[in-house]
Design an enzyme around this catalytic site. Structure first.
Site, mmCIF file in Angstrom:
data_model
loop_
_atom_site.group_PDB
_atom_site.id
_atom_site.type_symbol
_atom_site.label_atom_id
_atom_site.label_comp_id
_atom_site.label_asym_id
_atom_site.label_seq_id
_atom_site.Cartn_x
_atom_site.Cartn_y
_atom_site.Cartn_z
ATOM 1 N N THR A 92 0.856 -1.202 -0.211
ATOM 2 C CA THR A 92 0.002 -0.003 -0.049
ATOM 3 C C THR A 92 0.805 1.225 -0.125
ATOM 4 O OG1 THR A 92 -1.718 -1.177 1.219
ATOM 5 C CG2 THR A 92 -1.735 1.298 1.085
ATOM 6 N N ASP B 32 1.980 -7.726 -4.173
ATOM 7 C CA ASP B 32 1.277 -7.674 -2.996
ATOM 8 C C ASP B 32 1.715 -8.652 -1.743
ATOM 9 O OD1 ASP B 32 -1.300 -8.872 -1.156
ATOM 10 O OD2 ASP B 32 -1.994 -7.115 -2.365
ATOM 11 N N SER C 98 0.496 -10.392 0.301
ATOM 12 C CA SER C 98 -0.110 -11.650 0.411
ATOM 13 C C SER C 98 0.558 -12.826 -0.370
ATOM 14 C CB SER C 98 -1.610 -11.793 0.113
ATOM 15 O OG SER C 98 -2.295 -10.839 1.068
ATOM 16 N N ASP D 144 0.596 -6.752 5.648
ATOM 17 C CA ASP D 144 0.142 -8.246 6.101
ATOM 18 C C ASP D 144 1.075 -9.201 6.353
ATOM 19 O OD1 ASP D 144 -2.373 -7.198 5.637
ATOM 20 O OD2 ASP D 144 -2.849 -8.286 3.716
ATOM 21 N N THR E 44 4.438 -8.934 15.573
ATOM 22 C CA THR E 44 3.152 -9.525 14.730
ATOM 23 C C THR E 44 2.266 -8.440 14.530
ATOM 24 O OG1 THR E 44 1.885 -11.265 15.081
ATOM 25 C CG2 THR E 44 2.049 -9.956 16.973
ATOM 26 N N THR F 258 3.409 -20.748 21.944
ATOM 27 C CA THR F 258 1.937 -20.269 22.463
ATOM 28 C C THR F 258 1.104 -19.674 21.509
ATOM 29 O OG1 THR F 258 0.662 -19.313 24.392
ATOM 30 C CG2 THR F 258 2.803 -18.244 23.670
ATOM 31 N N GLN F 259 -0.221 -20.018 21.621
ATOM 32 C CA GLN F 259 -1.176 -19.225 20.721
ATOM 33 C C GLN F 259 -1.531 -17.759 21.140
ATOM 34 O OE1 GLN F 259 -5.370 -21.165 21.146
ATOM 35 N NE2 GLN F 259 -4.045 -22.761 20.605
ATOM 36 N N CYS F 260 -1.260 -17.894 22.398
ATOM 37 C CA CYS F 260 -1.522 -16.420 23.205
ATOM 38 C C CYS F 260 -0.700 -15.254 22.552
ATOM 39 C CB CYS F 260 -1.095 -16.603 24.614
ATOM 40 S SG CYS F 260 -1.934 -17.454 25.765
#
Length: 343
Positions: free
Chosen positions: A14, A58, A60, A91, A166, A277-279
């Site tokens: 962008t 892009d 992605s 992204d 992240t 961890t997914q936290c």
């Protein structure tokens, strides 16, 4: 006095778009005219050169082959350039910044990733501030030596270690966070760099690139009721060389016999299994709870407080190395680019 030389590398995203005021269509920005379009850059005490991908990507569509291409551009220009700013779609920027930190060996100059939520030609864009400050950060020197000597990510007034980031928001200007490591610098009325947080380097030789990234890996997020048959199908597949499991809390998972046996069999057959961890924040601490003790016993590798993005890219790099099982575990669980906190 020496004027720092900065190379601006536009990969896509962008930040490199401008909006046609008549029809609202977005078109690629011509970075060769950047000093004319953004005259504020002339106030920076540095020389700026630009390089644009022939076909902007892009984010992605970002792939490891493009990471190597970016690294090769930096390596080719490394000796005569003092700092690098990589413009990238937001992204997958954390993946790319993480990957670049592991791809380079002996990096002693700044590589700053940045982008924007709005196009550079938009009335309310965040692109100009992100771009100007990233270039400023990349040009910082003390006694002729770069202040920042690592891969960073700058967004909305903060510079983070790239492999600690992240993306947390798709709409706000504050799109990124570094949940387990403090930011390296903050832009306000003054630009403040927290030098004690920066990665320390010893000059061990010329810049090197690791080109062999193995992408035969998977990421599995655990959830209550995960299918036994699907998990066993994944673990029995010979296509995977590595698997990252996003577990609960401090690295916990179901202690069901079928789950532990399936993992143990896969590890025995050579699959590298990483526990993160997914936290959003926090660290894997296998063995602290009974529900993670068995994972430690069967040889699951701890990702500590690494982000999933860092774990994915570090795994790709390390699978391309000739390491024994014990060496692999030791290196993965240790900080090699400041991506993990030592216990």
């Amino acid at each position: 006095m020496h004027k720092p030389k900065i190379l601006l590398i536009y990969t896509g995203g962008t930040i490199g778009m401008v909006k046609n005021p008549e029809n609202g269509a977005l078109t690629p920005f011509d970075f060769d005219t950047i000093l004319e379009r953004i005259p504020e850059l002339k106030l920076l005490d540095c020389e700026i050169k630009t390089f644009s991908f022939d076909h902007p990507i892009d984010s992605s569509n970002m792939e490891p082959k493009y990471w190597v291409e970016i690294a090769e551009i930096i390596q080719f220009n490394y000796e005569e350039t003092d700092g690098f700013v990589v413009l990238h779609g937001s992204d997958t920027m954390s993946y790319s910044a993480s990957a670049m930190s592991f791809i380079f060996k002996n990096l002693c100059k700044p590589v700053i990733f940045t982008g924007s939520q709005l196009p550079i030609g938009d009335l309310r864009t965040d692109a100009k501030e992100n771009l100007i400050t990233s270039i400023h950060l990349a040009s910082l020197q003390a006694n002729g030596v770069s202040v920042i000597q690592e891969v960073g990510l700058y967004f909305e007034y903060k510079l983070y270690r790239g492999n600690r980031t992240t993306k947390i928001n798709a709409e706000h200007f504050e799109a990124f966070d570094s949940p387990n490591y403090p930011y390296l610098a903050e832009s306000g009325v003054r630009l403040r760099v927290d030098e004690k947080m920066l990665l320390e380097h010893s000059n061990e030789g010329p810049l090197q690139i690791h080109r062999n990234l193995v992408t035969d890996i998977g990421v599995l997020k655990l959830f209550p009721g995960i299918s036994k048959s699907i998990l066993q199908g994944v673990l029995s597949s010979k296509l995977f060389k590595g698997l990252i499991i996003e577990t609960y809390g401090a690295g916990n998972a179901t202690s069901s016999d079928w789950f532990i046996r399936s993992l143990a069999r896969a590890i025995k057959n050579g699959l590298k299994v990483i526990n993160v961890t997914q936290c959003i924040g926090g660290s894997v601490r296998m063995g602290e709870y009974e529900t993670s003790s068995k994972l430690k016993e069967i040889g699951v590798i701890s990702g500590g407080d690494m982000t999933t993005e860092a774990a994915v890219t570090k795994l790709m790099i390390m699978l391309g190395m000739d390491l024994s099982d014990s060496e692999f575990k030791k290196v993965f669980e240790s900080p090699i680019r400041g991506e993990i906190t030592e216990n």
